[in-house]
Design a protein around this motif. Structure first.
Motif, PDB file in Angstrom:
ATOM      1  N   SER A 125      46.190  32.982  29.119  1.00 18.95           N
ATOM      2  CA  SER A 125      46.319  32.047  30.243  1.00 18.95           C
ATOM      3  C   SER A 125      45.320  32.370  31.342  1.00 18.95           C
ATOM      4  N   SER A 126      45.165  33.649  31.635  1.00 21.62           N
ATOM      5  CA  SER A 126      44.221  34.060  32.674  1.00 21.62           C
ATOM      6  C   SER A 126      42.789  33.708  32.289  1.00 21.62           C
ATOM      7  N   ARG A 127      42.425  33.939  31.028  1.00 21.76           N
ATOM      8  CA  ARG A 127      41.060  33.680  30.583  1.00 21.76           C
ATOM      9  C   ARG A 127      40.775  32.194  30.426  1.00 21.76           C
ATOM     10  N   SER A 128      41.808  31.388  30.281  1.00 26.95           N
ATOM     11  CA  SER A 128      41.613  29.957  30.039  1.00 26.95           C
ATOM     12  C   SER A 128      41.308  29.186  31.318  1.00 26.95           C
ATOM     13  N   ILE A 129      41.701  29.720  32.465  1.00 30.44           N
ATOM     14  CA  ILE A 129      41.549  29.018  33.739  1.00 30.44           C
ATOM     15  C   ILE A 129      40.447  29.687  34.539  1.00 30.44           C
ATOM     16  N   ASN A 130      39.434  28.928  34.905  1.00 27.60           N
ATOM     17  CA  ASN A 130      38.311  29.453  35.674  1.00 27.60           C
ATOM     18  C   ASN A 130      38.757  29.861  37.071  1.00 27.60           C
ATOM     19  N   SER A 131      38.051  30.823  37.646  1.00 32.71           N
ATOM     20  CA  SER A 131      38.408  31.313  38.980  1.00 32.71           C
ATOM     21  C   SER A 131      38.315  30.213  40.033  1.00 32.71           C
ATOM     22  N   LEU A 132      37.412  29.239  39.835  1.00 31.41           N
ATOM     23  CA  LEU A 132      37.298  28.138  40.789  1.00 31.41           C
ATOM     24  C   LEU A 132      38.556  27.272  40.770  1.00 31.41           C
ATOM     25  N   ILE A 133      39.133  27.095  39.584  1.00 32.99           N
ATOM     26  CA  ILE A 133      40.375  26.327  39.480  1.00 32.99           C
ATOM     27  C   ILE A 133      41.530  27.110  40.085  1.00 32.99           C
ATOM     28  N   TRP A 134      41.562  28.437  39.813  1.00 32.70           N
ATOM     29  CA  TRP A 134      42.574  29.276  40.461  1.00 32.70           C
ATOM     30  C   TRP A 134      42.467  29.150  41.979  1.00 32.70           C
ATOM     31  N   ALA A 135      41.248  29.174  42.507  1.00 31.99           N
ATOM     32  CA  ALA A 135      41.054  29.083  43.954  1.00 31.99           C
ATOM     33  C   ALA A 135      41.530  27.731  44.485  1.00 31.99           C
ATOM     34  N   LEU A 136      41.244  26.653  43.753  1.00 33.72           N
ATOM     35  CA  LEU A 136      41.717  25.333  44.168  1.00 33.72           C
ATOM     36  C   LEU A 136      43.237  25.306  44.287  1.00 33.72           C
ATOM     37  N   ALA A 152      42.712  34.595  43.559  1.00 35.01           N
ATOM     38  CA  ALA A 152      42.074  33.857  42.467  1.00 35.01           C
ATOM     39  C   ALA A 152      41.225  34.791  41.610  1.00 35.01           C
ATOM     40  N   ILE A 153      40.443  35.659  42.240  1.00 34.29           N
ATOM     41  CA  ILE A 153      39.632  36.625  41.504  1.00 34.29           C
ATOM     42  C   ILE A 153      40.529  37.571  40.709  1.00 34.29           C
ATOM     43  N   GLY A 154      41.633  38.011  41.334  1.00 33.49           N
ATOM     44  CA  GLY A 154      42.546  38.921  40.640  1.00 33.49           C
ATOM     45  C   GLY A 154      43.189  38.290  39.423  1.00 33.49           C
ATOM     46  N   LEU A 155      43.648  37.046  39.565  1.00 31.10           N
ATOM     47  CA  LEU A 155      44.296  36.375  38.438  1.00 31.10           C
ATOM     48  C   LEU A 155      43.315  36.117  37.303  1.00 31.10           C
ATOM     49  N   ARG A 156      42.082  35.785  37.654  1.00 33.37           N
ATOM     50  CA  ARG A 156      41.058  35.553  36.627  1.00 33.37           C
ATOM     51  C   ARG A 156      40.690  36.861  35.917  1.00 33.37           C
TER      52      ARG A 156
END
Length: 271
Positions: A125-136, A152-156
């Protein structure tokens, strides 16, 4: 190894007729797929804009030069924020990824049937979502600012660090684990004296490598409100201040080059 016959003599052939037919059919299928994908991608393309693109690129490029060198003073604080975002985000990712990696590795997980699939799901799940999307998502949840970028960086980073680390755990020398186990050591002592020393160099290398990647990613998270250099870039683009944009690009480039050098030196020292 297929063999044919010419004048009654056996002759070696690289592939059988059926294999050659299948190969050509595969290539034909790939060509057809490429043509279909090209049509899907270009069906809404306005080719007049594409034809005019070189002229527009030259025009914007001329406006970006020379860089506004005096603007660098306003980039020092955003640069510091970007470095902090990458560093703290990497630290958060490491803290979360280490237990996930041990749960995902077959030779250290307490439950192969339950906990390992959950850990692997977290990594995927972490690898599937880009950090930019996490940040959004995080900017919408906790508001704009550096905190959203750090999280966002941590989750990615969980997926990247967790995957490489659990693979390193599974590749350890089993004989060392058996030797420590034979002394009557507890599970914690086996972890401390047989497993951790073997994966420590890989862990340090993975962490430094991810930190290097996170510096590049954190430089653009400000485009969605997460602060740092990306925020300055968005502000300059909004007012079409192209010399400022060039200066920001140069600062990002210089930061990435320095981080690459530091990362290489640290990995070299570890190995």
């Amino acid at each position: 190894m297929p063999v044919g016959k010419i004048a009654g003599q056996p002759v070696w052939q690289h592939r059988t007729p059926r294999a050659r037919l299948a190969l050509w059919a595969g290539w034909l299928g790939l060509v057809a797929l490429f043509v279909y994908c090209w049509q899907v991608m270009t069906e809404t393309t306005i080719w007049a804009f594409v034809h005019d693109a070189p002229a527009q690129a030259v025009d914007i490029g001329s406006r970006m030069l020379p860089p506004r060198w005096g603007y660098i003073e306003k980039l020092l604080l955003p640069l510091w924020d970007t470095l902090n975002m990458a560093t703290l985000g990497t630290l958060l990712g490491v803290i979360l990824a280490v237990p996930v990696a041990f749960l995902a590795a077959r030779n250290t997980t307490p439950s192969v049937m339950l906990l390992r699939p959950i850990a692997l799901f977290i990594i995927v799940s972490s690898r599937s979502i880009n950090s930019l999307i996490w940040a959004l998502l995080l900017v919408a949840i906790i508001g704009p600012g550096l905190l959203a970028g750090i999280v966002a960086i941590g989750l990615r980073s969980i997926g990247f660090i967790g995957k490489l680390l659990y693979e390193a755990i599974e590749e350890i020398d089993v004989s060392q684990v058996e030797a420590v186990t034979a002394t009557g050591a507890s599970r914690g002592q086996i972890m401390d004296y047989a497993i951790v020393p073997q994966i420590l160099p890989a862990f340090c290398g993975i962490t430094v490598f991810r930190w290097d990647i996170n510096i590049r990613e954190s430089a653009i998270l400000g485009l969605v409100g997460a602060g740092g250099l990306g925020l300055q870039l968005q502000a300059s683009l909004n007012v079409l201040a192209w010399p400022q944009v060039t200066m920001i690009f140069l600062v990002i480039l210089g930061t990435v080059v320095v981080s690459e050098w530091v990362s290489a030196k640290v990995r070299q020292a570890i190995t």
